[in-house]
Design an enzyme around this catalytic site. Sequence first.
Site, PDB file in Angstrom:
ATOM      1  N   SER A 124       0.450  -1.341   0.099  1.00  0.00           N
ATOM      2  CA  SER A 124      -0.180  -0.136  -0.352  1.00  0.00           C
ATOM      3  C   SER A 124       0.689   1.075  -0.074  1.00  0.00           C
ATOM      4  CB  SER A 124      -0.571   0.341   1.272  1.00  0.00           C
ATOM      5  OG  SER A 124      -1.361   0.944   1.378  1.00  0.00           O
ATOM      6  N   TYR A 149      -2.210  -0.531  10.862  1.00  0.00           N
ATOM      7  CA  TYR A 149      -2.930  -1.605   9.421  1.00  0.00           C
ATOM      8  C   TYR A 149      -1.102  -1.106   8.609  1.00  0.00           C
ATOM      9  CZ  TYR A 149      -4.252  -1.923   4.721  1.00  0.00           C
ATOM     10  OH  TYR A 149      -3.980  -1.434   2.950  1.00  0.00           O
ATOM     11  N   LYS A 153       2.062  -3.451   7.297  1.00  0.00           N
ATOM     12  CA  LYS A 153       2.110  -3.656   5.646  1.00  0.00           C
ATOM     13  C   LYS A 153       3.694  -3.269   5.634  1.00  0.00           C
ATOM     14  CE  LYS A 153      -1.612  -4.274   2.926  1.00  0.00           C
ATOM     15  NZ  LYS A 153      -1.981  -6.303   3.027  1.00  0.00           N
TER      16      LYS A 153
HETATM   17  P1  NAD Z   1     -11.055  -7.238   1.137  1.00  0.00           P
HETATM   18  O1  NAD Z   1     -11.100  -7.022   2.193  1.00  0.00           O
HETATM   19  O2  NAD Z   1     -12.460  -6.456  -0.130  1.00  0.00           O
HETATM   20  O3  NAD Z   1     -10.588  -8.354   0.257  1.00  0.00           O
HETATM   21  C1  NAD Z   1      -9.741  -8.953   1.535  1.00  0.00           C
HETATM   22  C2  NAD Z   1     -10.008 -10.037   0.972  1.00  0.00           C
HETATM   23  O4  NAD Z   1      -8.952 -11.555   2.239  1.00  0.00           O
HETATM   24  C3  NAD Z   1     -11.394 -10.597   1.345  1.00  0.00           C
HETATM   25  O5  NAD Z   1     -12.120 -11.458   0.900  1.00  0.00           O
HETATM   26  C4  NAD Z   1     -11.522 -11.487   3.282  1.00  0.00           C
HETATM   27  O6  NAD Z   1     -12.306 -12.354   3.335  1.00  0.00           O
HETATM   28  C5  NAD Z   1     -10.067 -12.221   2.777  1.00  0.00           C
HETATM   29  N1  NAD Z   1      -9.416 -12.846   4.277  1.00  0.00           N
HETATM   30  C6  NAD Z   1      -8.941 -11.472   5.083  1.00  0.00           C
HETATM   31  N2  NAD Z   1      -8.080 -12.429   5.891  1.00  0.00           N
HETATM   32  C7  NAD Z   1      -8.022 -13.683   5.509  1.00  0.00           C
HETATM   33  C8  NAD Z   1      -7.871 -15.373   6.583  1.00  0.00           C
HETATM   34  N3  NAD Z   1      -6.966 -15.001   7.430  1.00  0.00           N
HETATM   35  N4  NAD Z   1      -7.853 -16.150   5.050  1.00  0.00           N
HETATM   36  C9  NAD Z   1      -8.541 -15.852   4.283  1.00  0.00           C
HETATM   37  N5  NAD Z   1      -9.041 -14.950   3.434  1.00  0.00           N
HETATM   38  C10 NAD Z   1      -9.208 -13.597   4.507  1.00  0.00           C
HETATM   39  O7  NAD Z   1     -10.209  -5.560   0.517  1.00  0.00           O
HETATM   40  P2  NAD Z   1      -9.479  -5.587  -0.415  1.00  0.00           P
HETATM   41  O8  NAD Z   1     -10.198  -4.023  -1.119  1.00  0.00           O
HETATM   42  O9  NAD Z   1      -9.621  -6.340  -2.170  1.00  0.00           O
HETATM   43  O10 NAD Z   1      -7.788  -5.874  -0.137  1.00  0.00           O
HETATM   44  C11 NAD Z   1      -6.921  -6.301  -0.869  1.00  0.00           C
HETATM   45  C12 NAD Z   1      -5.352  -6.038  -0.318  1.00  0.00           C
HETATM   46  O11 NAD Z   1      -5.070  -5.234  -1.126  1.00  0.00           O
HETATM   47  C13 NAD Z   1      -5.159  -6.800   1.191  1.00  0.00           C
HETATM   48  O12 NAD Z   1      -4.057  -6.862   1.602  1.00  0.00           O
HETATM   49  C14 NAD Z   1      -4.585  -5.156   0.935  1.00  0.00           C
HETATM   50  O13 NAD Z   1      -4.105  -4.391   2.676  1.00  0.00           O
HETATM   51  C15 NAD Z   1      -4.756  -4.569   0.087  1.00  0.00           C
HETATM   52  N6  NAD Z   1      -5.129  -2.831  -0.004  1.00  0.00           N
HETATM   53  C16 NAD Z   1      -6.007  -2.643  -0.429  1.00  0.00           C
HETATM   54  C17 NAD Z   1      -6.644  -0.874  -0.103  1.00  0.00           C
HETATM   55  C18 NAD Z   1      -7.974  -0.653  -1.201  1.00  0.00           C
HETATM   56  O14 NAD Z   1      -7.472   0.843  -0.326  1.00  0.00           O
HETATM   57  N7  NAD Z   1      -8.852  -1.131  -1.195  1.00  0.00           N
HETATM   58  C19 NAD Z   1      -5.777   0.032  -0.274  1.00  0.00           C
HETATM   59  C20 NAD Z   1      -4.237  -0.366  -0.556  1.00  0.00           C
HETATM   60  C21 NAD Z   1      -4.013  -2.065   0.157  1.00  0.00           C
HETATM   61  N1  UFG Z   2     -12.377  10.956   3.399  1.00  0.00           N
HETATM   62  C1  UFG Z   2     -13.423  12.514   3.801  1.00  0.00           C
HETATM   63  N2  UFG Z   2     -14.194  12.296   4.540  1.00  0.00           N
HETATM   64  C2  UFG Z   2     -14.599  10.316   4.356  1.00  0.00           C
HETATM   65  C3  UFG Z   2     -13.619   9.273   3.913  1.00  0.00           C
HETATM   66  C4  UFG Z   2     -12.289  10.063   3.750  1.00  0.00           C
HETATM   67  O1  UFG Z   2     -13.163  13.140   3.845  1.00  0.00           O
HETATM   68  O2  UFG Z   2     -15.924  10.672   4.932  1.00  0.00           O
HETATM   69  C5  UFG Z   2     -10.825  12.481   3.092  1.00  0.00           C
HETATM   70  C6  UFG Z   2     -10.031  11.792   3.520  1.00  0.00           C
HETATM   71  O3  UFG Z   2      -9.965  12.349   5.004  1.00  0.00           O
HETATM   72  C7  UFG Z   2      -8.790  11.658   2.281  1.00  0.00           C
HETATM   73  C8  UFG Z   2      -9.830  11.098   1.599  1.00  0.00           C
HETATM   74  O4  UFG Z   2     -11.069  11.428   1.570  1.00  0.00           O
HETATM   75  O5  UFG Z   2      -8.687  13.182   2.460  1.00  0.00           O
HETATM   76  C9  UFG Z   2      -9.701  10.003   0.816  1.00  0.00           C
HETATM   77  O6  UFG Z   2      -9.360   9.055   2.200  1.00  0.00           O
HETATM   78  P1  UFG Z   2     -10.190   7.125   1.677  1.00  0.00           P
HETATM   79  O7  UFG Z   2      -9.810   6.934   3.654  1.00  0.00           O
HETATM   80  O8  UFG Z   2     -10.534   6.978   1.304  1.00  0.00           O
HETATM   81  O9  UFG Z   2      -8.426   6.758   1.582  1.00  0.00           O
HETATM   82  P2  UFG Z   2      -7.253   7.365   2.989  1.00  0.00           P
HETATM   83  O10 UFG Z   2      -6.165   7.843   1.043  1.00  0.00           O
HETATM   84  O11 UFG Z   2      -7.419   7.387   3.964  1.00  0.00           O
HETATM   85  O12 UFG Z   2      -6.686   5.600   2.889  1.00  0.00           O
HETATM   86  C10 UFG Z   2      -6.324   4.653   1.584  1.00  0.00           C
HETATM   87  C11 UFG Z   2      -6.981   3.129   1.615  1.00  0.00           C
HETATM   88  C12 UFG Z   2      -5.459   3.181   2.696  1.00  0.00           C
HETATM   89  C13 UFG Z   2      -3.993   3.309   2.319  1.00  0.00           C
HETATM   90  C14 UFG Z   2      -4.011   3.742   1.752  1.00  0.00           C
HETATM   91  C15 UFG Z   2      -3.051   4.566   1.252  1.00  0.00           C
HETATM   92  O13 UFG Z   2      -8.362   2.775   2.595  1.00  0.00           O
HETATM   93  O14 UFG Z   2      -6.103   1.588   3.493  1.00  0.00           O
HETATM   94  O15 UFG Z   2      -5.761   4.817   0.890  1.00  0.00           O
HETATM   95  O16 UFG Z   2      -2.915   3.396   0.424  1.00  0.00           O
HETATM   96  F1  UFG Z   2      -3.524   2.906   3.606  1.00  0.00           F
END
Ligand code: NAD
Ligand code: UFG
Length: 336
Positions: A124, A149, A153
Amino acid sequence: MKILVTGGAGYIGSHTCVELINAGYEVVIADNFLNSCPVVLDRIKELTGRDFGFYECDLRDRAPLDKIFAEHKIDAVIHFAGLKAVGESVEKPLEYYDNNLGCTLTLCEAMRAANCKRLVFSSSATVYGMNNPSPLREDMPIGGTTNPYGTTKYMIELILRDLYASDNTWSIALLRYFNPIGAHKSGRIGENPNGIPNNLMPYITQVAVGKLPYINVFGNDYDTPDGTGVRDYIHVVDLALGHLKAVEKIMSGTGIDAYNLGTGKGYSVLEMIRSLEKASGKKLNYKIMGRRPGDLASCYSDPSKALRELGWRAERGLEEMCEDSWRWQSMNPEGY
Ligand code: NAD
Ligand code: UFG
């Protein structure tokens, strides 16, 4: 070629499975539905017209992983499984360290035992911490994360680098995602948050569909063009396609490398609200609130390394991201 996708029922995992299957890969999913639901698997089948392997298991358990590697000749693993809510990780640090580190350690042990040493890991942008200026580049120092979290990572990136240092027959891509939004064009799969969304885009679309009254804008006094936070939003299908390029890369040699997956462009909270207003045709109410603790003013990528070394770049612009987010939300107001 057969790919094990952990967390394949989740938001990014499900979109990646669709693209993998459509590109001709065989897919095996392992997920325990901790943050997803079984209907996703039917939707992936519906969208691709193809079947795939599925194991309902907790990645921290070694036995089901050994079974998967015994029953399939897995060429590479894409490891999405993990918990991802920043705020929840502050409340439940032990659960986050246990789940995110536990899954990765057990998976890597099982991979080593099966002599499958090709891995794509979901990292991330959060690993860049608070001290690097945007645009963020892969050669900047990482760490200084502000929540458990993010620290998981960062720690997993270090663990995987130590693993490679101990055995350079591994081939590992660390993909640092920026802010994935959007959904598959069909509107059949998308992001399905539990309860009130933490992230901006699902919050905005739930306001647009009438489930929430207004958007809380967390701060309008940042050093950004309109004072609200700026992020690098990327279409989830572009992100999914980045994984296919990363798989090609890890199949072609050994090593460990990090890649930003972002567009390189930043949009403010107010720009996001306006863009979703346009996509949905609805007027969206918002209120300016105080800053959310731990938020940066701006966070966007320099995505040039991924273009240079993976041959990947994001193709979908903000309008398409918002149209696709809206289509998913309006077709599935209650989620799956
Ligand atoms: P998500 O929660 O939709 O998907 C994660 C999946 O992993 C889920 O289906 C969950 O059931 C499964 N899971 C969790 N723990 C488990 C376990 N112990 N055993 C088996 N399955 C398990 O999340 P996502 O948004 O698809 O994110 C996928 C990956 O990308 C995650 O590692 C997340 O940290 C990373 N990531 C996401 C974002 C974002 O904004 N969505 C940003 C940066 C990184
Ligand atoms: N924000 C609002 N109102 C809300 C939610 C968010 O104003 O209800 C603003 C936040 O302050 C930020 C922007 O919208 O300025 C984006 O916020 P998000 O929560 O959507 O995303 P972040 O960038 O804070 O975090 C995301 C993921 C994290 C990851 C990070 C960097 O949630 O898991 O991007 O990859 F770590």
